[in-house]
Enzyme design. Structure first.
Site, mmCIF file in Angstrom:
data_model
loop_
_atom_site.group_PDB
_atom_site.id
_atom_site.type_symbol
_atom_site.label_atom_id
_atom_site.label_comp_id
_atom_site.label_asym_id
_atom_site.label_seq_id
_atom_site.Cartn_x
_atom_site.Cartn_y
_atom_site.Cartn_z
ATOM 1 N N GLU A 9 40.149 39.445 33.810
ATOM 2 C CA GLU A 9 41.266 39.576 34.752
ATOM 3 C C GLU A 9 41.266 38.551 35.862
ATOM 4 O O GLU A 9 42.317 38.167 36.358
ATOM 5 C CB GLU A 9 41.258 40.980 35.386
ATOM 6 C CG GLU A 9 41.703 42.068 34.444
ATOM 7 C CD GLU A 9 41.729 43.424 35.120
ATOM 8 O OE1 GLU A 9 42.102 43.492 36.304
ATOM 9 O OE2 GLU A 9 41.375 44.415 34.475
ATOM 10 N N ASP A 82 39.203 45.121 32.932
ATOM 11 C CA ASP A 82 38.456 46.238 33.525
ATOM 12 C C ASP A 82 38.490 47.481 32.633
ATOM 13 O O ASP A 82 39.373 47.645 31.789
ATOM 14 C CB ASP A 82 39.008 46.581 34.914
ATOM 15 C CG ASP A 82 38.688 45.490 35.923
ATOM 16 O OD1 ASP A 82 37.772 44.698 35.668
ATOM 17 O OD2 ASP A 82 39.379 45.423 36.954
ATOM 18 N N ASP A 84 39.109 50.653 33.321
ATOM 19 C CA ASP A 84 39.966 51.798 33.638
ATOM 20 C C ASP A 84 41.315 51.679 32.937
ATOM 21 O O ASP A 84 41.551 50.773 32.137
ATOM 22 C CB ASP A 84 40.134 51.935 35.159
ATOM 23 C CG ASP A 84 40.722 50.671 35.784
ATOM 24 O OD1 ASP A 84 41.127 49.754 35.038
ATOM 25 O OD2 ASP A 84 40.776 50.610 37.028
ATOM 26 N N GLU A 86 44.254 50.837 34.020
ATOM 27 C CA GLU A 86 44.982 49.612 34.351
ATOM 28 C C GLU A 86 44.450 48.443 33.520
ATOM 29 O O GLU A 86 45.206 47.631 33.003
ATOM 30 C CB GLU A 86 44.819 49.322 35.856
ATOM 31 C CG GLU A 86 45.959 48.541 36.481
ATOM 32 C CD GLU A 86 47.226 49.360 36.641
ATOM 33 O OE1 GLU A 86 48.309 48.756 36.542
ATOM 34 O OE2 GLU A 86 47.151 50.583 36.826
ATOM 35 N N TYR A 288 31.392 48.647 38.911
ATOM 36 C CA TYR A 288 32.853 48.709 39.067
ATOM 37 C C TYR A 288 33.237 49.603 40.235
ATOM 38 O O TYR A 288 32.695 50.702 40.410
ATOM 39 C CB TYR A 288 33.484 49.230 37.772
ATOM 40 C CG TYR A 288 34.977 49.034 37.733
ATOM 41 C CD1 TYR A 288 35.536 47.781 37.958
ATOM 42 C CD2 TYR A 288 35.835 50.102 37.477
ATOM 43 C CE1 TYR A 288 36.906 47.597 37.932
ATOM 44 C CE2 TYR A 288 37.209 49.916 37.433
ATOM 45 C CZ TYR A 288 37.732 48.664 37.665
ATOM 46 O OH TYR A 288 39.092 48.479 37.636
ATOM 47 N N ARG A 290 36.212 51.008 41.154
ATOM 48 C CA ARG A 290 37.238 52.063 41.087
ATOM 49 C C ARG A 290 36.699 53.198 40.220
ATOM 50 O O ARG A 290 36.766 53.150 38.999
ATOM 51 C CB ARG A 290 38.550 51.510 40.505
ATOM 52 C CG ARG A 290 39.221 50.532 41.450
ATOM 53 C CD ARG A 290 40.635 50.179 41.028
ATOM 54 N NE ARG A 290 41.185 49.182 41.925
ATOM 55 C CZ ARG A 290 41.179 47.869 41.712
ATOM 56 N NH1 ARG A 290 40.632 47.399 40.602
ATOM 57 N NH2 ARG A 290 41.697 47.030 42.578
ATOM 58 N N HIS A 333 32.773 57.231 34.694
ATOM 59 C CA HIS A 333 32.020 56.012 34.926
ATOM 60 C C HIS A 333 30.806 56.332 35.776
ATOM 61 O O HIS A 333 30.566 57.466 36.149
ATOM 62 C CB HIS A 333 32.887 54.979 35.665
ATOM 63 C CG HIS A 333 34.167 54.677 34.969
ATOM 64 N ND1 HIS A 333 35.340 54.458 35.646
ATOM 65 C CD2 HIS A 333 34.466 54.565 33.665
ATOM 66 C CE1 HIS A 333 36.309 54.219 34.780
ATOM 67 N NE2 HIS A 333 35.797 54.277 33.586
#
Length: 768
Positions: A9, A82, A84, A86, A288, A290, A333
């Site tokens: 990303e 990533d 998640d 998104e 990570y 989030r 996570h």
């Protein structure tokens, strides 16, 4: 032909990952999402199962073209966005737009950017998880539907250019409700009595400690009466109770708790914390950022234990496995933790280092032994009185995790201080050095900070780790909420003191209501909230918003169809929109009549004007033009009084004369000013135009004259070329030549510029 193309990303992440993979891998960045819902019209085909119309963002076309070219000339493509929802959606959009094929495309995920994690991901690829993609699509489509259909309602019923959002509007509602609680709160005074007692520790030493009376008094008379009773009283230790206690460390950070603690301990905003955490993650320093999980991997727990034993010894280690209790917690996570537990310091900006230090300490402390304390409570009897004093103290017997870290609270960011009491036994007589009855006041609930708002949203199950920061940024940007400091106001209070057998009375003052970076609603935020709450009860309901989040979770788990979920919501919502558009406008409810102007007898109103909230005297129906005045910063239509509104019309005001000419204070297009001799001088931000006095105005006039005089004197002149000068300007020094002005680039000292340097700067500017 290249062997492998890895698409991530961000460029920072690409650089870090490239270090771990050999020469057979090319790592490129998509720079986040490459496409989104079309901005032409709605971008969703409602009739065909809410089919989204996506388009590549104009600023991503070059990136897409480069990735397409690379993808055609490699054997294997690795989508490494990533982990998640998104990130999964980004991987899916790349697959679709680049025209990738299943046979040579692999999806990999990792929650930390370390060599082991990257190589492990390469060894364990998977397919794109369409359930996660659908959960992200459902959120994006639902939010677009709500925003697209609600905004026109607000334009028609309240004011043009307004907008609404599903989660944002609910967040504003929380802030509006808190503000109304504060507005309706009525402060009640009371008196609390605290005494300084003297204990004899048996070695000719006296120890002084504080204790508070177990009763509070509603007024000064009752407090005074209590002091009178204590004037000749004796004080005896009645009970001493010692309780062993234990304090355990807080769990490792989730997104929410990191945002809260960084706000309290480091003064960082939610968006600033997430930006810094993103950089730390991409540099490979932390996992990570989030996540709503507090779990640590077995490997991380082992590494933490090794570090604790090395730093503090075996007795400071205590292995713990934390379980996530957050309402509607998402993917399981790990918590936010350092990638390497033995990395106590990192390179980076001071802000990055501070945030990393916080994460490292919190993680290590979570695996440390509990602190052992002993709490002492002493009851002190008063002769001839039922009331008694209570003294409490705490002794830390073993510091445990407190040796490294202690969690702060919203009210007090300082570490907990231990209070030691002298050794006392029941029956001991105590001396009283002094006794103070202090007037205190009940307090209104506090306004939300960014951190406490995130905490409340999380408690209600509204939003997810990825949405907290953008939600807060959006409601501030839209002007529904402001983040501001309040200086507070001066308040007097009574202090009664008993000392050496005499009672004294003093009137003291204190500053109350001081706030830093607290969130409060604007008038338009309150108005929009009231309207949406009245017309769209379900959308504004906290439980409903939390239930929608739960349905997104069910879609992510493959338990629910995203089209069915949206259809169920949209049918009822769209009917409410139609009904709201057909109902009567609510603009009349925006106008509040406060009373009448005692001078003219005309009505006084407050309302939302074209440029914001204004006060108005008169309606214009009698032929006289109404008078208008803008509300001050911090004043709200819902709470302003008639007197405060009338004060707004005292400008412009003449405050005296200087050099035989009037000095006038007013407010104009560019803010408050002093007018004197046909010239205008801006007031400083700290000056209040309604209270500023003549001495201060004269000071500002003289400062402006000195500044103007200085500006007219050239900084540099050149005898060999009189057409070139270095002058002082409104925005700083500049070069002037033949009627044209040239900005001086950074790195040059204006007073040391040579003629040749001036000519070079002018030539470069002309060529540019």
């Amino acid at each position: 032909m290249q062997e492998n193309l890895v698409i991530v990303e961000s460029p920072a992440k690409a650089k870090t990952i490239e270090k771990f993979l050999g020469k057979d891998f090319v790592v490129k960045s998509s720079f986040g999402h490459i496409r989104d819902l079309s901005k032409k019209e709605l971008g969703i085909d409602i009739q065909n199962g809410f089919l989204p119309h996506y388009e590549v963002s104009p600023d991503k076309k070059k990136t897409v073209a480069e990735l397409e070219k690379l993808a055609q000339n490699v054997r294997t493509i690795w989508l490494a966005s990533d982990e998640d929802r998104e990130g999964e959606a980004i991987a899916w959009h790349l697959f679709q737009v680049l025209g990738l094929k299943d046979e040579n495309t692999k999806r990999i995920v990792f929650h930390e950017i370390t060599k082991n994690a990257i190589l492990n991901a390469i060894q364990n690829p998977r397919k794109i998880d369409l359930n996660l993609v659908n959960a992200q699509q459902a959120r994006r489509i639902l939010d677009r539907l709500v925003g697209f259909e609600l905004s026109p309602v607000l334009w028609k019923k309240i004011k043009p250019s307004l907008s609404a959002g599903r989660v944002q509007s609910v967040a504003v509602r929380l802030i509006v409700e808190r503000e109304r609680e504060i507005m309706s709160f009525r402060t009640s005074p009371y008196f609390r009595i605290v005494a300084d007692f003297i204990a004899d520790d048996g070695e000719k030493q006296k120890s002084v400690f504080k204790a508070e009376l177990n009763k509070r008094f509603p007024n000064e008379d009752e407090a005074l009466l209590m002091l009178e009773r204590c004037r000749m009283a004796t004080f005896t230790v009645e009970r001493v109770e010692k309780k062993p206690s234990k304090r355990s460390p807080a769990a490792p950070f989730t997104t929410s708790t990191l945002q809260q603690e960084a706000s309290r301990k480091l003064g960082m905003s939610v968006s600033q914390t997430m930006t810094l955490a993103q950089r730390l993650y991409e540099a490979g320093y932390i996992t990570y950022m989030r996540t709503d999980s507090v779990n640590l991997s077995g490997q991380a727990i082992d590494a933490a234990k090794k570090q604790i034993v090395a730093m503090f010894g075996e007795e400071y280690s205590e292995v713990r496995n934390y379980k996530t209790k957050t309402k509607g917690a998402q993917e399981a996570h790990e918590a936010i933790r350092p990638s390497y537990m033995d990395r106590t310091k990192i390179e980076g900006t001071p802000a990055e280092q501070k945030l990393y230090d916080l994460i490292w300490k919190r993680t290590i402390a979570s695996q440390m032994a509990a602190a052992k304390t002993e709490k002492t409570v002493v009851d002190i009897a008063i002769s001839d009185a039922e009331e008694y004093f209570v003294a409490t103290g705490e002794t830390v017997l073993f510091d445990g995790f407190l040796k490294l870290y202690s969690e702060s609270s919203e009210d007090d960011s300082s570490e907990n201080e231990e209070v030691l009491l002298p050794v006392m036994n029941p029956g001991d007589l105590l001396g009283c050095k002094s006794m103070t009855a202090m007037q205190r006041f009940t307090q209104a609930p506090p306004r939300f900070s960014e951190a406490s708002l995130v905490k409340r949203l999380e408690e209600l199950g509204i939003g997810r780790p990825s949405t907290y920061a953008p939600t807060i940024s959006t409601i501030i940007t839209r002007g529904y909420v402001v983040k501001e400091n309040r200086e507070g106001i001066k308040r007097e209070y009574v202090q009664l003191k008993l000392e050496k057998g005499e009672i004294s009375r003093k009137i003291l003052s204190e500053n109350v209501g001081k706030e830093k970076n607290k969130l409060s609603p604007t008038d338009i935020g309150m108005l929009v909230t009231d309207y949406l709450d009245q017309q769209f009860t379900e959308v504004m309901d906290y439980n409903f918003t939390a239930m929608v989040e739960k349905e997104f979770d069910e879609i992510a788990e493959g338990k629910k169809s995203w089209q069915e979920m949206i259809q169920k919501f949209y049918g009822k919502f769209h009917a409410e929109v139609d009904q709201a558009l057909e109902s009567q406008p609510v603009k009349s409810s925006q106008i509040h009549q406060l009373g009448n102007d005692p001078v003219s007898g005309k009505p006084v109103f407050v309302k939302i004007g074209r440029f914001g909230p204004v006060a108005q005297i008169g309606t214009g129906e009698d032929g006289d033009k109404p008078r208008f005045a803008s509300l001050k910063k911090g004043q709200l239509i819902a709470s302003i009084t008639l007197e405060e509104a009338l004060d707004l019309f005292t400008l412009p005001r003449t405050i005296g004369t200087f050099e035989d000419k009037e000095v006038v204070i007013g407010v104009g297009k560019f803010g408050p000013y002093v007018r004197h001799d046909g010239k205008f001088v801006s007031l400083a931000k700290t000056d209040d135009p309604y209270t500023v006095e003549l001495d201060r105005a004269i000071e500002l006039i003289k400062e402006k004259r000195e500044k103007d005089a200085k500006a007219k004197v050239p900084i540099c002149v050149y005898p060999e070329d009189a057409s070139v000068q270095v002058l002082n300007g409104r925005y700083g020094p500049y070069i002037a030549c033949d009627g044209k002005n040239y900005r001086i680039p950074k790195g040059y000292e204006p007073e040391k510029l040579t003629l040749e340097q001036c000519r070079e700067i002018m030539e470069k500017a002309k060529n540019k």
